[in-house]
Scaffold this motif. Structure first.
Motif, PDB file in Angstrom:
ATOM      1  N   SER A 197      44.964  36.058  41.226  1.00  0.00           N
ATOM      2  CA  SER A 197      45.283  37.241  41.244  1.00  0.00           C
ATOM      3  C   SER A 197      46.657  37.497  42.024  1.00  0.00           C
ATOM      4  O   SER A 197      46.803  37.288  43.373  1.00  0.00           O
ATOM      5  N   CYS A 200      48.603  34.479  31.534  1.00  0.00           N
ATOM      6  CA  CYS A 200      47.461  35.180  31.037  1.00  0.00           C
ATOM      7  C   CYS A 200      47.805  36.009  29.749  1.00  0.00           C
ATOM      8  O   CYS A 200      48.381  37.124  29.826  1.00  0.00           O
ATOM      9  N   CYS A 219      49.493  39.708  31.033  1.00  0.00           N
ATOM     10  CA  CYS A 219      48.701  40.460  32.136  1.00  0.00           C
ATOM     11  C   CYS A 219      49.103  39.697  33.552  1.00  0.00           C
ATOM     12  O   CYS A 219      49.342  40.609  34.396  1.00  0.00           O
ATOM     13  N   GLN A 220      49.240  38.581  33.573  1.00  0.00           N
ATOM     14  CA  GLN A 220      49.943  37.767  34.789  1.00  0.00           C
ATOM     15  C   GLN A 220      50.669  36.503  34.211  1.00  0.00           C
ATOM     16  O   GLN A 220      50.378  35.876  33.553  1.00  0.00           O
ATOM     17  N   ALA A 280      45.319  39.382  26.195  1.00  0.00           N
ATOM     18  CA  ALA A 280      45.608  40.665  25.696  1.00  0.00           C
ATOM     19  C   ALA A 280      46.764  40.651  24.784  1.00  0.00           C
ATOM     20  O   ALA A 280      46.636  41.307  23.835  1.00  0.00           O
ATOM     21  N   ARG A 315      42.502  39.686  36.784  1.00  0.00           N
ATOM     22  CA  ARG A 315      42.619  41.102  36.588  1.00  0.00           C
ATOM     23  C   ARG A 315      41.628  41.300  35.388  1.00  0.00           C
ATOM     24  O   ARG A 315      41.075  42.251  35.429  1.00  0.00           O
ATOM     25  N   CYS A 316      41.846  40.613  34.399  1.00  0.00           N
ATOM     26  CA  CYS A 316      41.152  40.750  33.247  1.00  0.00           C
ATOM     27  C   CYS A 316      39.783  39.693  32.870  1.00  0.00           C
ATOM     28  O   CYS A 316      39.121  39.912  31.917  1.00  0.00           O
ATOM     29  N   ARG A 346      41.522  31.235  35.703  1.00  0.00           N
ATOM     30  CA  ARG A 346      41.002  32.497  35.192  1.00  0.00           C
ATOM     31  C   ARG A 346      41.689  33.419  35.658  1.00  0.00           C
ATOM     32  O   ARG A 346      41.857  33.427  37.122  1.00  0.00           O
ATOM     33  N   CYS A 347      42.058  34.518  34.968  1.00  0.00           N
ATOM     34  CA  CYS A 347      42.855  35.479  35.426  1.00  0.00           C
ATOM     35  C   CYS A 347      42.060  36.586  36.349  1.00  0.00           C
ATOM     36  O   CYS A 347      40.882  36.745  35.792  1.00  0.00           O
ATOM     37  N   ARG A 389      40.240  36.733  31.588  1.00  0.00           N
ATOM     38  CA  ARG A 389      40.335  35.745  30.613  1.00  0.00           C
ATOM     39  C   ARG A 389      40.975  34.369  31.476  1.00  0.00           C
ATOM     40  O   ARG A 389      41.512  34.542  32.365  1.00  0.00           O
TER      41      ARG A 389
END
Length: 378
Positions: A213, A51, A63-64, A54, A29-30, A26-27, A32
């Motif tokens: 992260s 990720c 995102c990542q 988005a 940052r967001c 799981r990300c 998801r």
């Protein structure tokens, strides 16, 4: 069944791909769930975790994004470390529990066999006590006896089948063999018969979720492992990146290179010292090399004080009168080696090559021809 659905809120079913953490990441940052990507790099399969929530929702960027090999190796090590202390005794206890369950089932089987034998004995007695004149009654009692015998025979066959399939009693030697095998979990983890799906089942049995992260664009990745039962641990993983300027310790690396260059160190010697100091390359695929040191010096306005030491020349092939090594003639004329190679192909220069590696060019250029080359260059 709910966890095996193809839905973003659940890990999904275990697949047969080599990505060990598919469905568990799981990300950070967001929030998801991260997806898996498979690529082929120089003929070798490569895993990445991305990720893309988005991007799929509103066309935003990733995102990542990070390579998966480093995460898989770290999590596998953590899982084996957690399982190793208790694996032996847990396995022995599981075997003992299976044997206890078998003993309880055997008791039920014995009762069923005794009941079947009682039915056979009762049918036999009834048949023998019947009057021969009552032929219809005798025929019915004979049929009941045959049915009881058939039922007992079927039950005995089921009992023998159960004995073949049920676990056997473990001897002391068997238990010691199990302890020795389970004590070497890393070897069993990489055994040829173990599939990717088997490893994923083990990981999912002890881990509920992993939060990832990345620290900016650096090589450092923070992990939070959520274990089954509610326990949480954290870890730090180093991922391969493309640019060495993004390394978290790049300022220290740059300062160290400049200090050694000020002391007059050769770039190759500087690279060796950096490796001894514990610095790692950006891709984590080998030691720091001459090229990285040269780039750091060049970007800080420090021209190289030293060049690579040339390989020794065989005395039998050394340049004679009016002969030059190609780099020496280029430096004397103030041009590039590519210019001289072009003139060599065009026939404006003549020369010979070494018969042994690295097969360097030795050019023939007497003083008058050097003047002609200067005019041509002008």
């Amino acid at each position: 069944l709910k966890a095996n659905r193809a839905h973003g809120d659940v890990p999904g079913a275990v697949r047969f791909g080599p990505a060990l953490l598919a469905g568990l990441l799981r990300c950070g940052r967001c929030g998801r769930r991260m997806t898996v990507g498979y690529h082929v790099d120089a003929g070798r399969p490569r895993i990445s975790y991305n990720c893309t929530g988005a991007r799929s929702e509103w066309g935003g960027p990733h995102c990542q994004h990070l390579a998966g090999g480093c995460l898989d190796a770290y999590v596998a090590g953590q899982v084996l470390q957690v399982l190793s202390p208790a694996a032996v005794e847990v396995h022995i206890q599981a075997v003992q529990q299976a044997l206890a369950d078998r003993a309880a089932v055997e008791k039920v089987w014995q009762q069923r066999l005794e009941r079947a034998q009682q039915h056979v004995d009762r049918a036999r007695r009834c048949y023998r006590l019947a009057e021969p004149e009552h032929r219809l009654v005798v025929r019915q009692l004979e049929q009941d006896w045959e049915q009881a015998l058939a039922a007992r025979r079927d039950l005995q066959e089921q009992w023998r089948r159960f004995q073949r399939q049920a676990p056997q009693q473990l001897s002391a030697r068997d238990q010691e063999a199990i302890r020795q095998a389970v004590a070497d979990l890393p070897r069993l983890w990489e055994a040829p018969g173990v599939t990717h799906a088997d490893r994923k089942e083990v990981v999912r049995a002890v881990l509920d979720e992993i939060t990832v992260s990345i620290r900016g664009v650096s090589e450092l990745v923070d992990l939070t492992l959520h274990w089954a039962g509610g326990r949480t641990t954290t870890g730090l993983v180093r991922r391969p990146i493309q640019y060495f300027e993004h390394l978290s310790y790049y300022p220290r690396l740059q300062q160290r290179v400049l200090e050694l260059a000020e002391a007059g160190w050769h770039p190759e010697k500087i690279a060796d010292q950096l490796n001894r100091d514990g610095y790692q390359s950006a891709r984590a695929d080998g030691p720091i090399r001459y090229r990285v040191v040269a780039q750091i010096l060049r970007r800080n306005g420090r021209p190289l004080a030293h060049r690579r030491d040339p390989l020794p020349i065989d005395p039998a092939e050394a340049p004679r009168d009016n002969e030059w090594l190609l780099p020496q003639l280029a430096a004397h004329l103030g041009c590039t080696t590519g210019t001289l190679r072009g003139w060599l192909r065009a026939g404006h220069l003549t020369g010979r090559q070494e018969t042994r590696a690295p097969h360097r060019w030795i050019l023939l250029a007497p003083p008058e021809q050097v003047d002609e080359l200067r005019d041509r260059l002008a």
